[in-house]
Write an enzyme that holds these catalytic residues in place. Sequence first.
Site, PDB file in Angstrom:
ATOM      1  N   GLU A  57      99.063  27.098  15.815  1.00 39.18           N
ATOM      2  CA  GLU A  57      98.794  26.249  16.595  1.00 39.18           C
ATOM      3  C   GLU A  57      98.023  26.062  17.763  1.00 39.18           C
ATOM      4  OE1 GLU A  57     101.862  22.844  18.876  1.00 39.18           O
ATOM      5  OE2 GLU A  57     102.597  24.128  17.605  1.00 39.18           O
ATOM      6  N   SER A  58      97.619  27.404  18.301  1.00 34.84           N
ATOM      7  CA  SER A  58      96.969  27.607  19.447  1.00 34.84           C
ATOM      8  C   SER A  58      95.361  27.574  19.045  1.00 34.84           C
ATOM      9  CB  SER A  58      97.142  28.958  19.955  1.00 34.84           C
ATOM     10  OG  SER A  58      96.788  30.013  18.991  1.00 34.84           O
TER      11      SER A  58
END
Length: 245
Positions: free
Chosen positions: A43-44
């Site tokens: 997700e980063s």
Amino acid sequence: MMTVAAARQLRDGTACFVGIGLPSTAANLARATHAPHLALVYESGCLGAKPDRLPLSIGDGILADTADAVVSVPEVFNYWLQPGRIDVGFLGAAQLDRYGNLNTTVVGDYDAPRVRLPGAGGAPEIAASCREVVVIVRQNLRTFVERVDFVTSVGYGAGPGDRERLGLRGGGPRLVITDLGVLEPDPVSRELTLTRLHPGVTQERARAATGWDLAVAEPLTTGDPPTPHELAVLRTLATTTREGR
């Protein structure tokens, strides 16, 4: 058993949206065993990460250092996740119901909850848009409830047709992997059905840990135990992470 069962579901050459914890362990185990070309998406914004140890968070530097590309969080969601470019997404939950709806928001009434949970994060988008979702959660009466207190992430809503009515692109939960076995949605009713037990677990134990009348497949199978190679790789990942290498 949960980690190995989840890793075995990941196919080589597919893209997997990975969270920290058991999902990350399972994905890295799969990449180190039978799926070397599994593309890990965090997700980063790290695409195609290839960590040699388990990351401590989605912001762990080893993900960016080993990624094919690092993009912004909005690009991960707007370009990769929402258009349906991710094959498999992993999710966990504090509560799950018979139709695979997940709660990570509150336990109890929303305005006066008994427990306020971490919240949605990217889970609703993962549940809505991934081609398939694998849920990893421990099976007990606190988690497996008749009806979730809050629908954070939609599984199959109230049954057949709800995902289509809501316009959700993804296919919904394909598997729920627990510490007792594996559940899959019935192809007609979409109700979660126990299809496989882990070695040493009984059908009665799984039923007793479920807050609804659990449907059981015929025949009900038992999964294979972890292989020596899977265990060796799993222990290496854990040891390397503890030692900080």
